[in-house]
Design an enzyme around this catalytic site. Structure first.
Site, PDB file in Angstrom:
ATOM      1  N   GLU D  65       0.829  -1.217   0.000  1.00 35.88           N
ATOM      2  CA  GLU D  65       0.000   0.000   0.000  1.00 35.88           C
ATOM      3  C   GLU D  65       0.860   1.262   0.000  1.00 35.88           C
ATOM      4  OE1 GLU D  65      -3.040   0.016  -0.583  1.00 35.88           O
ATOM      5  OE2 GLU D  65      -3.673  -2.025  -0.123  1.00 35.88           O
ATOM      6  N   ASN D  69       1.238   3.834  -3.142  1.00 36.44           N
ATOM      7  CA  ASN D  69       0.877   5.248  -2.995  1.00 36.44           C
ATOM      8  C   ASN D  69       1.992   6.158  -3.505  1.00 36.44           C
ATOM      9  OD1 ASN D  69      -1.639   4.827  -1.971  1.00 36.44           O
ATOM     10  ND2 ASN D  69      -1.143   5.365   0.147  1.00 36.44           N
ATOM     11  N   ARG D 123     -10.277   5.001  -7.303  1.00 32.64           N
ATOM     12  CA  ARG D 123      -9.654   4.195  -6.245  1.00 32.64           C
ATOM     13  C   ARG D 123     -10.572   4.114  -5.034  1.00 32.64           C
ATOM     14  NH1 ARG D 123      -4.877   3.250  -8.437  1.00 32.64           N
ATOM     15  NH2 ARG D 123      -4.635   1.708  -6.817  1.00 32.64           N
TER      16      ARG D 123
HETATM   17  N1  LIG Z   1       2.946   9.023  -1.187  1.00 33.75           N
HETATM   18  C1  LIG Z   1       1.922   9.859  -1.456  1.00 33.75           C
HETATM   19  N2  LIG Z   1       2.144  11.012  -2.151  1.00 33.75           N
HETATM   20  C2  LIG Z   1       1.128  11.854  -2.436  1.00 33.75           C
HETATM   21  N3  LIG Z   1      -0.158  11.644  -2.057  1.00 33.75           N
HETATM   22  C3  LIG Z   1      -0.438  10.529  -1.362  1.00 33.75           C
HETATM   23  C4  LIG Z   1       0.578   9.590  -1.032  1.00 33.75           C
HETATM   24  N4  LIG Z   1       0.006   8.590  -0.324  1.00 33.75           N
HETATM   25  C5  LIG Z   1      -1.284   8.894  -0.236  1.00 33.75           C
HETATM   26  N5  LIG Z   1      -1.583  10.060  -0.854  1.00 33.75           N
HETATM   27  C6  LIG Z   1      -2.912  10.711  -0.907  1.00 33.75           C
HETATM   28  O1  LIG Z   1      -3.714  10.132   0.099  1.00 33.75           O
HETATM   29  C7  LIG Z   1      -4.909   9.614  -0.460  1.00 33.75           C
HETATM   30  C8  LIG Z   1      -5.354   8.383   0.314  1.00 33.75           C
HETATM   31  O2  LIG Z   1      -4.440   7.317   0.146  1.00 33.75           O
HETATM   32  P1  LIG Z   1      -4.979   5.829   0.289  1.00 33.75           P
HETATM   33  O3  LIG Z   1      -3.890   4.894   0.014  1.00 33.75           O
HETATM   34  O4  LIG Z   1      -5.684   5.702   1.596  1.00 33.75           O
HETATM   35  O5  LIG Z   1      -6.080   5.741  -0.844  1.00 33.75           O
HETATM   36  P2  LIG Z   1      -5.854   5.655  -2.430  1.00 33.75           P
HETATM   37  O6  LIG Z   1      -4.442   5.348  -2.731  1.00 33.75           O
HETATM   38  O7  LIG Z   1      -6.420   6.872  -3.045  1.00 33.75           O
HETATM   39  O8  LIG Z   1      -6.779   4.413  -2.814  1.00 33.75           O
HETATM   40  P3  LIG Z   1      -6.382   2.864  -2.623  1.00 33.75           P
HETATM   41  O9  LIG Z   1      -5.214   2.826  -1.681  1.00 33.75           O
HETATM   42  O10 LIG Z   1      -7.597   2.221  -2.043  1.00 33.75           O
HETATM   43  O11 LIG Z   1      -6.044   2.367  -3.970  1.00 33.75           O
HETATM   44  C9  LIG Z   1      -4.584   9.352  -1.907  1.00 33.75           C
HETATM   45  O12 LIG Z   1      -5.734   9.372  -2.719  1.00 33.75           O
HETATM   46  C10 LIG Z   1      -3.620  10.496  -2.225  1.00 33.75           C
HETATM   47  O13 LIG Z   1      -4.313  11.668  -2.526  1.00 33.75           O
HETATM   48 MG   LIG Z   2      -3.396   3.837  -1.813  1.00 28.12          MG
END
Ligand SMILES: Nc1ncnc2c1ncn2[C@@H]1O[C@H](COP(=O)(O)OP(=O)(O)OP(=O)(O)O)[C@@H](O)[C@H]1O
Ligand SMILES: [Mg+2]
Ligand SMILES: Nc1ncnc2c1ncn2[C@@H]1O[C@H](COP(=O)(O)OP(=O)(O)OP(=O)(O)O)[C@@H](O)[C@H]1O
Ligand SMILES: [Mg+2]
Lengths: 165, 110, 248, 165
Positions: D65, D69, D123
């Site tokens: 995860e 991200n 997502r």
């Molecule tokens: N490393 C990162 N750099 C920039 N933004 C991030 C990063 N990690 C998370 N985010 C932001 O935080 C939000 C939430 O992250 P999260 O992993 O909970 O959900 P997601 O990645 O959008 O969906 P999923 O993990 O279910 O595929 C993301 O949509 C993004 O906007």
């Molecule tokens: Mg994610």
């Protein structure tokens, strides 16, 4: 730092495959536990190549030899040394592995690489021979008191490359 | 990842193997959608027997397909998830929307 | 050279063996069979079959006996070891593929078996090192082998069919309404992204932050009537994007 | 650099377990292929702990995860970003994992961590929720335009520790 080393190793044959497609670099302490960790990681990385499971077993074998040498000989078994491993996959499907320590170094590299030579009478002196047998290229750069770098290269002609050739 | 598609009348069975993560999510999404868009499918069965890993990227593909299939008044099932995968499906609550079965046969007999 | 070896280089025996003396060949073979064991030591803990490797290693050693040339100016062992390794390498590459794949599968089955057995013996979930000890394998190997999900065995043996509804996320999220809400939020977000900026802001503040039209109007420097109009138009758009089921 | 980050994160509870027994640090490019590599490696490293296969599955999930991200959001899918992962095992059997990118960063960390929040409508927004659910501690430090560091900690009381307690 790696690019310097790469520069020193660059050979005419190597220039053709200098495009790095993917790489990983890692660093860990010279604990014996990390030998099997390091070989598993490089094995997992090599799985991206067009290769068979026994190719991976062989890659793991050579990484194991090089990392064990760094721990046993380079750091004399002390667990607070640092070992760096860099694995790169080139565009043409070759895999380069560099194992580097900052330990005692090797006085006479040529002698060290001889099959069955060991500075330790309880060992067999087969590590380098294994590395050389299972990889297509191998170089050792070592400086007494500074450390040792072992660079190994193996070429994996992919199914596609072969078909096109 | 590898996906094998089999269509019998209006049922599409997708047998997936490997790890369902961000590396393969887009490709899988596209391959399933191409079939959902071009043929009339009322039942979508995802066979995850050979899937050893799933994370939120994989879950996203499943939920997205669920939305699509339900919008077309169809049904969707997941079969054969192994325990680690099943755990994540439960954890995310997807199992409440997309029923889990052990095998393709079990879906048919229900 | 500080290295001592248990095998011997016996020049005379070698010459006799190369001239066809079977007894000398046997003697030199058994004097150096330790080299094969030395080489095989390196394959301990891998998925290869030792019996097979030994056979192949023997071929390498015999080839070395037949081909050794005194003009090489190296010790016999120095010549024989790479021959033994080379022979094994050839074997692995020619023959290994199917075998190793099969043995990975077997490995996977074995791990599952050990896990079940230890669970019974210990009355709890065994840890990785216990499974590794039971199978005489590396812990890391166990972890990596688990990636080769071999489902059929898995399903029959392991899935007990009971619901394992545990875990905090599930409690918070996985009730049916919640999951449906997740989906709705996803759909809503998608729809919201189709509104223009001002519409988005009004909707978010009005419905997600419970702010009044008057407050938003003040912030944006427009009249409350205008906000009301923007809101109405935005809701209209959302309804058509989402269908009636979500915003009733 | 890591020590600075650790300094910032140091909490009273953390000081007690600050003795690093073993660590690995690795660095790779933001290619989707490396997600599976990263989770396998951290999983293999975690095998040194007194933990079950199920625990390892969970560790692999959270690494997957966090790294996904970084690639998807941090680097917007571009493959030439750099990701660093540091895993440490402490004396008391806890495992710390830090995943760091130098990408876009997060404007509103609190919002990002909310279950089902995602900046991408396709997502699920479950990544952070998984990380928080499967780990005992989690912190995110992010600076828009600078990058994001996710630090996670999980405590594995060993059989022995339990017996002694
Ligand atoms: N490393 C990162 N750099 C920039 N933004 C991030 C990063 N990690 C998370 N985010 C932001 O935080 C939000 C939430 O992250 P999260 O992993 O909970 O959900 P997601 O990645 O959008 O969906 P999923 O993990 O279910 O595929 C993301 O949509 C993004 O906007
Ligand atoms: Mg994610
Ligand atoms: N990283 C290193 N640092 C210092 N010396 C080294 C290093 N690697 C190898 N050597 C020297 O080279 C010799 C040969 O290495 P090799 O791996 O072939 O055999 P070995 O390690 O002695 O025995 P074996 O590998 O069979 O256990 C060693 O005995 C040691 O003296
Ligand atoms: Mg050695």
């Amino acid at each position: 730092m790696w690019s310097v080393i790469k520069g020193r190793w660059t050979s005419p044959g190597l220039e053709l495959r200098m495009n790095v497609k993917n790489y990983v670099r890692f660093e860990f302490s010279s604990m014996p536990e990390n030998v099997s960790f390091a070989r598993s990681c490089v094995g997992a990385f090599a799985a991206q190549l067009d290769c068979t499971l026994e190719d991976i077993e062989e890659i793991k074998l050579v990484v194991s030899e090089a990392v064990s040498n760094s721990i046993i000989h380079g750091y004399n078994g002390s667990t607070d040394g640092k070992i760096e491993v860099m694995a790169s996959i080139f565009d043409n499907g070759s895999l380069e592995i560099i194992v580097k320590d900052f330990g005692r170094g090797i006085e006479n590299v040529e002698q060290a690489m001889e099959p069955t030579y060991s500075s330790d009478s309880s060992r067999m002196g087969l590590g380098f021979t294994f590395m050389r047998s299972f990889m297509d290229e191998m170089d050792v750069i070592s400086e007494p008191g500074q450390g040792t770098s072992v660079r190994m290269l193996r070429f994996f002609p992919s199914q596609n490359h072969q078909a096109m050739a | 990842m590898n996906a094998d598609f089999k269509q019998v009348r209006d049922t599409l069975v997708v047998r997936i193997s490997g790890e369902l993560d961000m590396l393969v999510a887009d490709q899988l999404r596209q391959e399933i959608d191409r079939r959902l868009d071009n043929t009339s499918i009322s039942t979508l069965i995802l066979n995850l027997e050979k899937v050893s890993f799933i994370d939120s990227s994989g879950l996203g593909v499943i939920i997205g397909r669920y939305k699509k299939v339900s919008a077309q008044q169809g049904r969707m099932y997941i079969v054969g998830a192994c325990p680690p995968v099943e755990k994540i499906l439960h954890f995310s609550g997807i199992n409440k929307l997309v029923p889990l079965y052990r095998s393709e046969k079990d879906v048919v007999s229900n | 050279m500080s290295s001592t070896h248990s095998y011997q280089d016996n020049d005379e025996l070698l010459i006799r063996a190369q001239q066809g003396d079977e007894e000398a060949r046997e003697l030199i073979y058994s004097a150096n069979v330790g080299l094969i064991y030395m080489v095989l030591e390196r394959f301990r803990g891998t998925s290869y079959d030792h019996e097979d490797l030994f056979q192949v290693g023997s071929i390498g050693l015999l080839k070395a006996i037949d081909k050794f040339d005194f003009s090489f100016q190296v010790r016999f062992s120095t010549y024989a070891v790479p021959m033994i390794i080379g022979e094994i390498k050839k074997f692995l590459r020619d023959d290994g593929m199917v075998k190793v794949q099969r043995s990975y599968k077997e490995l996977y089955g074995k791990i599952r078996w050990a896990q079940e057995k230890l669970r019974g013996d210990l009355g709890r979930e065994p840890n990785v090192s216990e499974i590794a000890a039971c199978l005489e394998m590396d812990k890391e190997e166990i972890v990596l082998a688990m990636e080769a999900c071999q489902a059929p065995a898995y399903i029959q043996d392991v899935i007990p069919g009971e619901e394992k509804d545990q875990g905090s996320l599930l409690d918070r999220l996985a009730s049916e309404e919640n999951t449906v809400r997740i989906l709705e939020q996803m759909a809503l977000r998608e729809a919201l992204s189709k509104l223009d900026h001002r519409e988005q802001e009004v909707i978010l503040r009005r419905f997600f932050k419970d702010e009044t039209q008057a407050l938003i109007a003040q912030d944006l420097g427009v009249s409350q009537v205008q906000i009301s109009r923007i809101e109405k138009a935005a809701l209209q758009k959302l309804k058509s994007l989402l269908g009636d089921q979500i915003i009733g």
